[in-house]
Design a protein around this motif. Structure first.
Motif, PDB file in Angstrom:
ATOM      1  N   VAL A  49      10.525  27.524 -41.130  1.00 14.80           N
ATOM      2  CA  VAL A  49      11.065  28.884 -41.154  1.00 14.80           C
ATOM      3  C   VAL A  49      12.220  28.961 -42.149  1.00 14.80           C
ATOM      4  CG1 VAL A  49      12.275  30.642 -39.798  1.00 14.80           C
ATOM      5  CG2 VAL A  49      10.359  29.378 -38.780  1.00 14.80           C
ATOM      6  N   THR A  50      13.129  27.994 -42.066  1.00 12.61           N
ATOM      7  CA  THR A  50      14.285  27.976 -42.952  1.00 12.61           C
ATOM      8  C   THR A  50      13.883  27.715 -44.394  1.00 12.61           C
ATOM      9  OG1 THR A  50      15.523  27.055 -41.089  1.00 12.61           O
ATOM     10  CG2 THR A  50      16.593  27.014 -43.232  1.00 12.61           C
ATOM     11  N   THR A  51      12.934  26.808 -44.599  1.00 15.89           N
ATOM     12  CA  THR A  51      12.467  26.513 -45.952  1.00 15.89           C
ATOM     13  C   THR A  51      11.906  27.763 -46.619  1.00 15.89           C
ATOM     14  OG1 THR A  51      11.925  24.224 -45.340  1.00 15.89           O
ATOM     15  CG2 THR A  51      10.870  25.111 -47.307  1.00 15.89           C
ATOM     16  N   ALA A  52      11.110  28.524 -45.881  1.00 14.48           N
ATOM     17  CA  ALA A  52      10.517  29.746 -46.430  1.00 14.48           C
ATOM     18  C   ALA A  52      11.592  30.772 -46.792  1.00 14.48           C
ATOM     19  CB  ALA A  52       9.525  30.338 -45.433  1.00 14.48           C
ATOM     20  N   ALA A  53      12.578  30.916 -45.917  1.00 22.67           N
ATOM     21  CA  ALA A  53      13.655  31.876 -46.178  1.00 22.67           C
ATOM     22  C   ALA A  53      14.499  31.438 -47.371  1.00 22.67           C
ATOM     23  CB  ALA A  53      14.525  32.031 -44.931  1.00 22.67           C
ATOM     24  N   LEU A  54      14.851  30.150 -47.432  1.00 22.06           N
ATOM     25  CA  LEU A  54      15.661  29.637 -48.539  1.00 22.06           C
ATOM     26  C   LEU A  54      14.925  29.774 -49.869  1.00 22.06           C
ATOM     27  CD1 LEU A  54      17.075  26.387 -46.879  1.00 22.06           C
ATOM     28  CD2 LEU A  54      18.380  28.445 -47.454  1.00 22.06           C
ATOM     29  N   ALA A  55      13.643  29.427 -49.866  1.00 21.85           N
ATOM     30  CA  ALA A  55      12.864  29.503 -51.101  1.00 21.85           C
ATOM     31  C   ALA A  55      12.801  30.939 -51.608  1.00 21.85           C
ATOM     32  CB  ALA A  55      11.460  28.959 -50.871  1.00 21.85           C
TER      33      ALA A  55
ATOM     34  N   VAL B  91      20.942  33.155 -45.687  1.00 22.70           N
ATOM     35  CA  VAL B  91      20.345  32.169 -44.782  1.00 22.70           C
ATOM     36  C   VAL B  91      21.192  30.902 -44.764  1.00 22.70           C
ATOM     37  CG1 VAL B  91      18.287  30.823 -44.207  1.00 22.70           C
ATOM     38  CG2 VAL B  91      18.040  33.029 -45.349  1.00 22.70           C
ATOM     39  N   GLN B  92      21.436  30.377 -43.582  1.00 19.57           N
ATOM     40  CA  GLN B  92      22.097  29.086 -43.427  1.00 19.57           C
ATOM     41  C   GLN B  92      21.067  27.966 -43.580  1.00 19.57           C
ATOM     42  OE1 GLN B  92      25.370  28.329 -42.854  1.00 19.57           O
ATOM     43  NE2 GLN B  92      26.018  30.470 -42.902  1.00 19.57           N
ATOM     44  N   ALA B  93      21.384  26.950 -44.371  1.00 24.10           N
ATOM     45  CA  ALA B  93      20.423  25.880 -44.657  1.00 24.10           C
ATOM     46  C   ALA B  93      20.086  25.040 -43.436  1.00 24.10           C
ATOM     47  CB  ALA B  93      20.964  24.982 -45.772  1.00 24.10           C
ATOM     48  N   GLY B  94      20.981  24.980 -42.473  1.00 22.75           N
ATOM     49  CA  GLY B  94      20.726  24.175 -41.275  1.00 22.75           C
ATOM     50  C   GLY B  94      20.043  24.928 -40.160  1.00 22.75           C
ATOM     51  N   LEU B  95      19.645  26.162 -40.423  1.00 23.86           N
ATOM     52  CA  LEU B  95      19.017  26.997 -39.400  1.00 23.86           C
ATOM     53  C   LEU B  95      17.644  26.445 -39.001  1.00 23.86           C
ATOM     54  CD1 LEU B  95      19.476  29.845 -37.979  1.00 23.86           C
ATOM     55  CD2 LEU B  95      17.998  30.765 -39.777  1.00 23.86           C
ATOM     56  N   GLY B  96      17.277  26.626 -37.749  1.00 22.66           N
ATOM     57  CA  GLY B  96      15.912  26.317 -37.300  1.00 22.66           C
ATOM     58  C   GLY B  96      15.724  24.950 -36.690  1.00 22.66           C
ATOM     59  N   VAL B  97      16.671  24.035 -36.867  1.00 21.37           N
ATOM     60  CA  VAL B  97      16.521  22.698 -36.298  1.00 21.37           C
ATOM     61  C   VAL B  97      16.546  22.794 -34.773  1.00 21.37           C
ATOM     62  CG1 VAL B  97      17.539  20.399 -36.121  1.00 21.37           C
ATOM     63  CG2 VAL B  97      17.578  21.629 -38.305  1.00 21.37           C
TER      64      VAL B  97
ATOM     65  N   LEU C  64       8.455  34.724 -40.209  1.00 29.76           N
ATOM     66  CA  LEU C  64       9.733  34.774 -39.516  1.00 29.76           C
ATOM     67  C   LEU C  64      10.885  34.486 -40.472  1.00 29.76           C
ATOM     68  CD1 LEU C  64      11.335  35.093 -36.910  1.00 29.76           C
ATOM     69  CD2 LEU C  64      10.980  32.651 -36.461  1.00 29.76           C
ATOM     70  N   GLY C  65      10.671  33.570 -41.421  1.00 28.11           N
ATOM     71  CA  GLY C  65      11.706  33.287 -42.404  1.00 28.11           C
ATOM     72  C   GLY C  65      12.066  34.512 -43.234  1.00 28.11           C
ATOM     73  N   GLN C  66      11.048  35.288 -43.614  1.00 25.23           N
ATOM     74  CA  GLN C  66      11.321  36.510 -44.373  1.00 25.23           C
ATOM     75  C   GLN C  66      12.067  37.526 -43.515  1.00 25.23           C
ATOM     76  OE1 GLN C  66      10.583  35.985 -47.674  1.00 25.23           O
ATOM     77  NE2 GLN C  66      10.010  34.095 -46.609  1.00 25.23           N
ATOM     78  N   HIS C  67      11.708  37.595 -42.242  1.00 22.22           N
ATOM     79  CA  HIS C  67      12.432  38.513 -41.357  1.00 22.22           C
ATOM     80  C   HIS C  67      13.915  38.146 -41.285  1.00 22.22           C
ATOM     81  CE1 HIS C  67      13.816  40.726 -37.886  1.00 22.22           C
ATOM     82  NE2 HIS C  67      14.208  39.578 -37.361  1.00 22.22           N
ATOM     83  N   LEU C  68      14.197  36.869 -41.094  1.00 19.38           N
ATOM     84  CA  LEU C  68      15.589  36.436 -40.965  1.00 19.38           C
ATOM     85  C   LEU C  68      16.357  36.688 -42.268  1.00 19.38           C
ATOM     86  CD1 LEU C  68      15.098  33.096 -39.008  1.00 19.38           C
ATOM     87  CD2 LEU C  68      15.816  35.317 -38.100  1.00 19.38           C
ATOM     88  N   LEU C  69      15.707  36.429 -43.395  1.00 13.09           N
ATOM     89  CA  LEU C  69      16.365  36.627 -44.677  1.00 13.09           C
ATOM     90  C   LEU C  69      16.719  38.092 -44.892  1.00 13.09           C
ATOM     91  CD1 LEU C  69      17.264  35.836 -47.533  1.00 13.09           C
ATOM     92  CD2 LEU C  69      14.859  36.040 -48.247  1.00 13.09           C
TER      93      LEU C  69
ATOM     94  N   LEU D 265       5.638  32.232 -49.913  1.00 12.41           N
ATOM     95  CA  LEU D 265       4.394  32.184 -49.140  1.00 12.41           C
ATOM     96  C   LEU D 265       3.502  31.056 -49.650  1.00 12.41           C
ATOM     97  CD1 LEU D 265       2.339  33.228 -47.094  1.00 12.41           C
ATOM     98  CD2 LEU D 265       1.622  34.930 -48.796  1.00 12.41           C
ATOM     99  N   ILE D 266       3.404  30.940 -50.978  1.00 12.64           N
ATOM    100  CA  ILE D 266       2.607  29.852 -51.553  1.00 12.64           C
ATOM    101  C   ILE D 266       3.177  28.497 -51.153  1.00 12.64           C
ATOM    102  CG2 ILE D 266       1.881  28.781 -53.721  1.00 12.64           C
ATOM    103  CD1 ILE D 266       1.895  31.607 -54.952  1.00 12.64           C
ATOM    104  N   ILE D 267       4.497  28.368 -51.203  1.00 10.87           N
ATOM    105  CA  ILE D 267       5.142  27.111 -50.819  1.00 10.87           C
ATOM    106  C   ILE D 267       4.875  26.801 -49.347  1.00 10.87           C
ATOM    107  CG2 ILE D 267       7.384  25.983 -50.478  1.00 10.87           C
ATOM    108  CD1 ILE D 267       8.390  27.508 -52.948  1.00 10.87           C
ATOM    109  N   ALA D 268       4.998  27.800 -48.485  1.00 11.25           N
ATOM    110  CA  ALA D 268       4.777  27.598 -47.048  1.00 11.25           C
ATOM    111  C   ALA D 268       3.344  27.154 -46.774  1.00 11.25           C
ATOM    112  CB  ALA D 268       5.097  28.882 -46.288  1.00 11.25           C
ATOM    113  N   LEU D 269       2.376  27.831 -47.378  1.00 10.17           N
ATOM    114  CA  LEU D 269       0.969  27.470 -47.157  1.00 10.17           C
ATOM    115  C   LEU D 269       0.682  26.073 -47.700  1.00 10.17           C
ATOM    116  CD1 LEU D 269      -0.838  30.843 -47.970  1.00 10.17           C
ATOM    117  CD2 LEU D 269      -0.310  29.874 -45.720  1.00 10.17           C
ATOM    118  N   ALA D 270       1.348  25.701 -48.795  1.00  9.01           N
ATOM    119  CA  ALA D 270       1.165  24.352 -49.340  1.00  9.01           C
ATOM    120  C   ALA D 270       1.683  23.299 -48.373  1.00  9.01           C
ATOM    121  CB  ALA D 270       1.878  24.231 -50.689  1.00  9.01           C
ATOM    122  N   ILE D 271       2.798  23.574 -47.715  1.00  9.37           N
ATOM    123  CA  ILE D 271       3.339  22.643 -46.716  1.00  9.37           C
ATOM    124  C   ILE D 271       2.365  22.503 -45.555  1.00  9.37           C
ATOM    125  CG2 ILE D 271       5.182  22.289 -45.019  1.00  9.37           C
ATOM    126  CD1 ILE D 271       7.076  23.691 -47.001  1.00  9.37           C
ATOM    127  N   GLY D 272       1.829  23.634 -45.070  1.00  8.30           N
ATOM    128  CA  GLY D 272       0.860  23.573 -43.988  1.00  8.30           C
ATOM    129  C   GLY D 272      -0.389  22.814 -44.389  1.00  8.30           C
TER     130      GLY D 272
END
Length: 356
Positions: free
Chosen positions: A98-104, A273-279, A262-267, A124-131
């Protein structure tokens, strides 16, 4: 000329005793109890009545809106996690995804002075690549998904903090509210919907839509049958032609998509966005799915159950505040709910199998 001899009518054929299996009609009670979300629905009603009785602020429309919003921020990703668990796998990296998507999304748009929608699409492309990578590594290495996604968790956590500190000099992104496209993206991902008597975050409606789509996939499509088959016994599923590798990779990409959304919603809700979010949130998503009826062993669960599990967490996090209790007790509730959910799911499933 001899008259023709009449042929006697052949006796009616008797049905073969073993030609067709006898279908056992289960009772209504057994069919109801066999639904994965029964236990979580009962728990949700009990928790709602409890907080409604002891916390007067809980009874207002504004409180319900807050509860639904809190539930949606859990439920969107919990849906993807629930489908993955039904398919027999776990994803411990969903929280940091979630945080990675928002930060990216934020840094791509801000650092290159691009329209906010460019960051949204690239993330979105980055997120799908991770999945995809999570699923591909699972198939190729045959390691447990616990280990694969735990490795992804640590790598993404380090990348989130390291890259953010490198580019911004801090552990949070810059405010992107002045970028072109921000207003339209906010309208899609993080706007308020005025219902006349109360404002509700648009994420609640997206959560409901995703729940309906996931339920349709599970119960009305061939893909849903494949998901249950792969989670129940992947070797048997492969033997009857189920594309196990595609299903598992697709499920991991489904989790990544939910995390991206969800990352886009938070952003766009907070502009930064805080980088440590979501842990740690990955455990909440898993617990919400388990509370909703998903078995840890796979092959059983529902999208509606995951949504109810998220709603339970939304009620509890806000109900504790409205009741004036110490919010630190929430973690205790988390552990108790996980244990009770596993025991209740086991009891309901055994009761359903005994009732005919």
């Amino acid at each position: 000329m001899s008259s023709p001899v009449a042929t006697p009518p052949s006796p009616p054929s008797t049905p073969s005793t073993g030609a067709e299996p006898v279908r056992v009609q289960r009772s209504l009670g057994a069919r109801i109890l066999s639904r994965p979300e029964v236990g979580s629905l009962a728990a949700a009603i009990a928790i709602f009545v409890f907080f409604f009785a002891i916390a007067p602020p809980f009874r207002t429309a504004e409180a319900l809106s807050t509860v639904l919003y809190s539930a949606s921020t859990i439920g969107i990703v919990a849906l993807g996690v629930a489908l993955l668990m039904i398919g027999g796998e776990f994803d411990l990296s969903s929280g940091v995804q979630v945080t990675t998507a928002a930060l990216a999304s934020s840094m791509i748009s801000y650092q290159f002075s691009l329209n906010a929608w460019v960051g949204v699409l690239v993330s979105l492309i980055i997120a799908l690549a991770i999945g995809f990578l999570n699923g591909w590594l699972l198939i190729k290495t045959k390691l447990p998904s616990f280990l694969i996604t735990l490795s992804t968790f640590f790598m993404l956590q380090g990348i989130n903090l390291g890259v953010t500190k490198l580019l911004t000099g801090a552990v949070a992104t810059e405010n992107i509210s002045d970028l072109d496209g921000f207003a339209s993206a906010k309208a899609i991902f993080a706007s308020d919907v005025d219902l006349g008597f109360v404002n509700v975050k648009v994420s609640v409606f997206w959560w409901i839509l995703f729940t309906l789509v996931a339920t349709w996939i599970l119960l009305r499509t061939k893909t849903g049958n494949w998901i249950f088959a792969v989670g129940g016994n992947q070797d048997s599923a492969r033997a009857v032609g189920v594309p196990v590798a595609r299903v598992k990779i697709g499920l991991f990409m489904g989790v990544a998509f939910c995390a991206w959304f969800l990352g886009q919603h938070l952003l766009f809700n907070f502009s930064t966005v805080q980088a440590g979010l979501g842990v740690g949130n990955e455990l909440i998503y898993i617990v919400a799915a388990v509370v909703g009826g998903a078995l840890l062993t796979g092959g059983y669960g529902s999208a509606i159950g995951a949504a109810i599990g998220a709603f339970i967490f939304g009620m509890t996090t806000q109900g504790i505040v409205y009741a004036g209790w110490d919010p630190n007790w929430f973690k205790t509730f988390l552990g108790v709910m996980l244990l009770l959910a596993v025991l209740l799911n086991l009891y309901v499933k055994n009761s359903a199998s005994r009732r005919k």
